[in-house]
Scaffold this motif. Sequence first.
Motif, PDB file in Angstrom:
ATOM      1  N   SER A  98      55.422   5.130  46.436  1.00 60.28           N
ATOM      2  CA  SER A  98      56.474   6.089  46.772  1.00 60.28           C
ATOM      3  C   SER A  98      57.774   5.380  47.126  1.00 60.28           C
ATOM      4  O   SER A  98      58.863   5.869  46.804  1.00 60.28           O
ATOM      5  CB  SER A  98      56.031   6.974  47.945  1.00 60.28           C
ATOM      6  OG  SER A  98      54.751   7.514  47.712  1.00 60.28           O
ATOM      7  N   VAL A 112      57.652  16.813  52.260  1.00 63.06           N
ATOM      8  CA  VAL A 112      56.355  16.209  52.574  1.00 63.06           C
ATOM      9  C   VAL A 112      55.439  17.262  53.189  1.00 63.06           C
ATOM     10  O   VAL A 112      55.763  17.867  54.211  1.00 63.06           O
ATOM     11  CB  VAL A 112      56.511  15.030  53.563  1.00 63.06           C
ATOM     12  CG1 VAL A 112      55.154  14.368  53.802  1.00 63.06           C
ATOM     13  CG2 VAL A 112      57.525  14.016  53.046  1.00 63.06           C
ATOM     14  N   MET A 208      55.607  15.042  48.406  1.00 61.20           N
ATOM     15  CA  MET A 208      54.355  14.352  48.706  1.00 61.20           C
ATOM     16  C   MET A 208      53.373  15.332  49.331  1.00 61.20           C
ATOM     17  O   MET A 208      53.702  16.009  50.312  1.00 61.20           O
ATOM     18  CB  MET A 208      54.559  13.168  49.650  1.00 61.20           C
ATOM     19  CG  MET A 208      53.241  12.495  50.031  1.00 61.20           C
ATOM     20  SD  MET A 208      53.464  10.944  50.928  1.00 61.20           S
ATOM     21  CE  MET A 208      54.089   9.886  49.627  1.00 61.20           C
ATOM     22  N   PHE A 244      53.667  13.180  44.588  1.00 62.21           N
ATOM     23  CA  PHE A 244      52.626  12.247  45.008  1.00 62.21           C
ATOM     24  C   PHE A 244      51.514  13.022  45.714  1.00 62.21           C
ATOM     25  O   PHE A 244      51.792  13.913  46.517  1.00 62.21           O
ATOM     26  CB  PHE A 244      53.200  11.203  45.962  1.00 62.21           C
ATOM     27  CG  PHE A 244      54.380  10.460  45.406  1.00 62.21           C
ATOM     28  CD1 PHE A 244      54.201   9.265  44.718  1.00 62.21           C
ATOM     29  CD2 PHE A 244      55.664  10.960  45.539  1.00 62.21           C
ATOM     30  CE1 PHE A 244      55.285   8.585  44.184  1.00 62.21           C
ATOM     31  CE2 PHE A 244      56.751  10.291  45.015  1.00 62.21           C
ATOM     32  CZ  PHE A 244      56.560   9.100  44.326  1.00 62.21           C
ATOM     33  N   HIS A 246      48.021  12.307  47.986  1.00 52.39           N
ATOM     34  CA  HIS A 246      47.211  11.307  48.673  1.00 52.39           C
ATOM     35  C   HIS A 246      45.777  11.816  48.820  1.00 52.39           C
ATOM     36  O   HIS A 246      45.515  13.005  48.739  1.00 52.39           O
ATOM     37  CB  HIS A 246      47.802  11.007  50.058  1.00 52.39           C
ATOM     38  CG  HIS A 246      47.255   9.766  50.672  1.00 52.39           C
ATOM     39  ND1 HIS A 246      46.861   9.687  51.992  1.00 52.39           N
ATOM     40  CD2 HIS A 246      47.019   8.522  50.138  1.00 52.39           C
ATOM     41  CE1 HIS A 246      46.425   8.468  52.244  1.00 52.39           C
ATOM     42  NE2 HIS A 246      46.497   7.748  51.145  1.00 52.39           N
ATOM     43  N   HIS A 275      50.792   9.318  41.431  1.00 49.95           N
ATOM     44  CA  HIS A 275      52.205   9.624  41.220  1.00 49.95           C
ATOM     45  C   HIS A 275      52.356  10.347  39.888  1.00 49.95           C
ATOM     46  O   HIS A 275      51.979   9.830  38.840  1.00 49.95           O
ATOM     47  CB  HIS A 275      53.025   8.332  41.229  1.00 49.95           C
ATOM     48  CG  HIS A 275      54.441   8.507  40.811  1.00 49.95           C
ATOM     49  ND1 HIS A 275      55.182   7.493  40.228  1.00 49.95           N
ATOM     50  CD2 HIS A 275      55.275   9.585  40.886  1.00 49.95           C
ATOM     51  CE1 HIS A 275      56.397   7.935  39.973  1.00 49.95           C
ATOM     52  NE2 HIS A 275      56.480   9.198  40.353  1.00 49.95           N
TER      53      HIS A 275
END
Length: 291
Positions: A98, A112, A208, A244, A246, A275
Amino acid sequence: MSMRSRPPLSINLKLILLLFFFLSIFMLVIRSGLQSSQNRPSPVAQTHVSNLTEEPACPSLPFTPSCTKTPPSLANALIHYATTNITPQQTLKEISVSARVLERKSPCNFLVFGLGHDSLMWTALNHGGRTVFLEEDKAWIDQIQERVPTLEAYNVQYDTKVHQAEELMKIGMEEECKTVGDPRFSKCQLALKGFPTEIYDMEWDLIMVDAPTGYFNEAPGRMSAIYTAGLMARNRQEGDTDVFVHDVDRVVEDKFSMAFLCEGYLRKQEGRIRHFTIPSHRTRGSRPFCP
């Protein structure tokens, strides 16, 4: 965010790695700023400004040979992480995925999903841009903002459960979920409609997904967050959005990211982070949901 439940790594090793990482990013930002200061876009307005920005001596962006003062957000981050025993959950290699995109795109708009011990780091890496956090736990927001009041965070609610993932995947395959548009007006059950208005009105350059909680059956899970991130990216006026995700070692994050952010848009996977680069679909109405 799931990071709250995991034990930290060795404190000394983590601090050394983190400080080295920040200093490396800082040098990259200075170098790129010197090379491209004439071509940089005007920075996005920030909602929250650190007290350190009251120093008038040196504008923070763009960097010039006569301005080498440490940006306030980076200074705050270095002080914060040097004086705490808790550091970001993502590994250095995962963070770097990132960070490389932020180094190229910042200052930008960065959304985010999740608020955690890494939040000040993301704000620092997007210095001069706007970084916004969406968090399901109001008490956690209060706790984090008590220590770092400059972070911009909003409490949001999710009405899904991890054990519904298989059913929601089937729903996501229906035609109404392949229609690109504003999530507020989508007929797809996966689209999140309860965010503050400004979240939908802003075009996000990076998104994200590191929340909501998703490691047990009764947790909200990231099914809708992943779908909505992809919908926001496709619905932007023009250009690309870097998304992104996680914890892709888990079933939900793995399957939903590939289904709704699309394997064809996948650019890189490093450890537990993926990504994707998703282009605007509004400029090409005939573009399929997935390439």
